[in-house]
Design a protein around this motif. Structure first.
Motif, PDB file in Angstrom:
ATOM      1  N   ILE A 296       1.868  -0.215  -5.396  1.00 30.11           N
ATOM      2  CA  ILE A 296       2.194   1.098  -4.840  1.00 30.11           C
ATOM      3  C   ILE A 296       1.184   2.119  -5.353  1.00 30.11           C
ATOM      4  CG2 ILE A 296       3.955   2.893  -4.638  1.00 30.11           C
ATOM      5  CD1 ILE A 296       6.053   0.766  -5.382  1.00 30.11           C
ATOM      6  N   VAL A 297       0.632   2.919  -4.425  1.00 27.76           N
ATOM      7  CA  VAL A 297      -0.232   4.024  -4.819  1.00 27.76           C
ATOM      8  C   VAL A 297       0.439   5.348  -4.444  1.00 27.76           C
ATOM      9  CG1 VAL A 297      -2.386   2.711  -4.718  1.00 27.76           C
ATOM     10  CG2 VAL A 297      -1.606   3.940  -2.686  1.00 27.76           C
TER      11      VAL A 297
ATOM     12  N   ASN B  24      -5.229   5.227  -6.787  1.00 26.16           N
ATOM     13  CA  ASN B  24      -5.912   4.139  -6.079  1.00 26.16           C
ATOM     14  C   ASN B  24      -5.601   2.833  -6.797  1.00 26.16           C
ATOM     15  OD1 ASN B  24      -7.492   5.936  -4.343  1.00 26.16           O
ATOM     16  ND2 ASN B  24      -8.611   6.437  -6.204  1.00 26.16           N
ATOM     17  N   ALA B  25      -5.799   1.737  -6.091  1.00 27.37           N
ATOM     18  CA  ALA B  25      -5.656   0.422  -6.717  1.00 27.37           C
ATOM     19  C   ALA B  25      -6.719  -0.503  -6.140  1.00 27.37           C
ATOM     20  CB  ALA B  25      -4.265  -0.157  -6.464  1.00 27.37           C
TER      21      ALA B  25
ATOM     22  N   THR C 112     -11.211  -8.737  -1.810  1.00 28.77           N
ATOM     23  CA  THR C 112     -10.960  -7.651  -2.754  1.00 28.77           C
ATOM     24  C   THR C 112     -10.425  -6.471  -1.956  1.00 28.77           C
ATOM     25  OG1 THR C 112     -12.708  -8.390  -4.241  1.00 28.77           O
ATOM     26  CG2 THR C 112     -11.986  -6.100  -4.470  1.00 28.77           C
ATOM     27  N   PHE C 113      -9.317  -5.920  -2.418  1.00 30.26           N
ATOM     28  CA  PHE C 113      -8.609  -4.839  -1.742  1.00 30.26           C
ATOM     29  C   PHE C 113      -8.831  -3.514  -2.462  1.00 30.26           C
ATOM     30  CE2 PHE C 113      -6.446  -8.576  -0.412  1.00 30.26           C
ATOM     31  CZ  PHE C 113      -5.866  -8.297   0.807  1.00 30.26           C
ATOM     32  N   PHE C 114      -8.974  -2.466  -1.672  1.00 31.30           N
ATOM     33  CA  PHE C 114      -8.965  -1.092  -2.170  1.00 31.30           C
ATOM     34  C   PHE C 114      -7.820  -0.381  -1.460  1.00 31.30           C
ATOM     35  CE2 PHE C 114     -10.537   3.384  -1.562  1.00 31.30           C
ATOM     36  CZ  PHE C 114     -10.261   3.793  -2.865  1.00 31.30           C
ATOM     37  N   LEU C 115      -6.861   0.148  -2.236  1.00 31.77           N
ATOM     38  CA  LEU C 115      -5.711   0.858  -1.692  1.00 31.77           C
ATOM     39  C   LEU C 115      -5.771   2.322  -2.106  1.00 31.77           C
ATOM     40  CD1 LEU C 115      -4.733  -2.105  -1.561  1.00 31.77           C
ATOM     41  CD2 LEU C 115      -2.475  -1.295  -2.204  1.00 31.77           C
TER      42      LEU C 115
ATOM     43  N   LEU D 153      -7.239  -0.192   2.572  1.00 36.86           N
ATOM     44  CA  LEU D 153      -5.988   0.218   3.214  1.00 36.86           C
ATOM     45  C   LEU D 153      -5.673   1.657   2.826  1.00 36.86           C
ATOM     46  CD1 LEU D 153      -4.343  -3.084   2.197  1.00 36.86           C
ATOM     47  CD2 LEU D 153      -4.551  -2.380   4.562  1.00 36.86           C
ATOM     48  N   PHE D 154      -5.265   2.457   3.809  1.00 35.57           N
ATOM     49  CA  PHE D 154      -4.947   3.853   3.552  1.00 35.57           C
ATOM     50  C   PHE D 154      -3.827   4.314   4.477  1.00 35.57           C
ATOM     51  CE2 PHE D 154      -7.657   4.247   7.186  1.00 35.57           C
ATOM     52  CZ  PHE D 154      -7.405   5.477   7.778  1.00 35.57           C
ATOM     53  N   GLY D 155      -3.256   5.476   4.162  1.00 37.73           N
ATOM     54  CA  GLY D 155      -2.191   6.080   4.962  1.00 37.73           C
ATOM     55  C   GLY D 155      -2.582   7.491   5.357  1.00 37.73           C
ATOM     56  N   HIS D 156      -1.655   8.420   5.168  1.00 39.50           N
ATOM     57  CA  HIS D 156      -1.837   9.861   5.292  1.00 39.50           C
ATOM     58  C   HIS D 156      -1.849  10.384   6.721  1.00 39.50           C
ATOM     59  CE1 HIS D 156      -2.633  13.837   3.816  1.00 39.50           C
ATOM     60  NE2 HIS D 156      -3.826  13.916   4.366  1.00 39.50           N
TER      61      HIS D 156
END
Length: 161
Positions: free
Chosen positions: A54-55, A70-71, A79-82, A111-114
């Motif tokens: 969870i970020v 971030n994670a 490799t994931f960047f959240l 991966l992102f939201g917003h």
């Protein structure tokens, strides 16, 4: 093969999260991209034994440093960047800063939201994904099922509640 439930912008709606979790039918992992506006432990409790990353979103300031902004993590072959995305100018429709940050961190999946709408774009070896919002948005109440195949391939399936 690993199946991952990806949700963002839940904005207090545990019922929608629970519905997405049920529809995902026992995913191997859950990724929450911010703007929960509830105690993260409530989501972890609903997830049970399913690992969660969870970020923090811009509406999650109340949690301070309890949630990372971030994670970055690795699963076999990826490799994931959240991130929630609000610090990368995504609201304006440009994802250049987010692509650059993902590359800088060695990620091939970001991966992102917003923005409350679904996105699937590729650039510079990075797959950029936004599941939409579980609360509401132009994509309806939506989430993403991400499948990491044993051959290294990635499958995306956007779903609506």
């Amino acid at each position: 093969m690993e199946r991952i439930l990806v949700c963002s912008d839940i904005h207090r709606n545990l019922t929608n999260f629970q519905s997405a979790l049920e529809e995902a039918d026992r995913p191997d992992r859950i990724l929450l991209l911010g703007d929960l506006e509830r105690d993260p432990e409530e989501f972890r409790c609903l997830a049970g034994m399913i690992p969660c990353v969870i970020v923090r979103g811009n509406c999650d300031r109340v949690f301070g440093d309890a949630l990372p902004e971030n994670a970055v993590f690795t699963l076999p072959g990826h490799t994931f960047f959240l991130t929630h995305g609000h610090r990368y100018g995504v609201r304006g429709g440009s994802y250049a800063a987010l692509f650059a940050e993902a590359q800088k961190r060695g990620a091939d999946i970001a991966l992102f939201g917003h923005i409350h709408r679904r996105v699937e774009e590729r650039a510079g070896g990075v797959l950029l994904l936004n599941p939409g919002a579980l609360k509401d948005g132009p994509s309806g109440r939506s989430f993403l099922l991400l499948t990491l195949r044993d051959d290294g391939g990635v499958e995306t399936e956007f779903r609506r509640l």
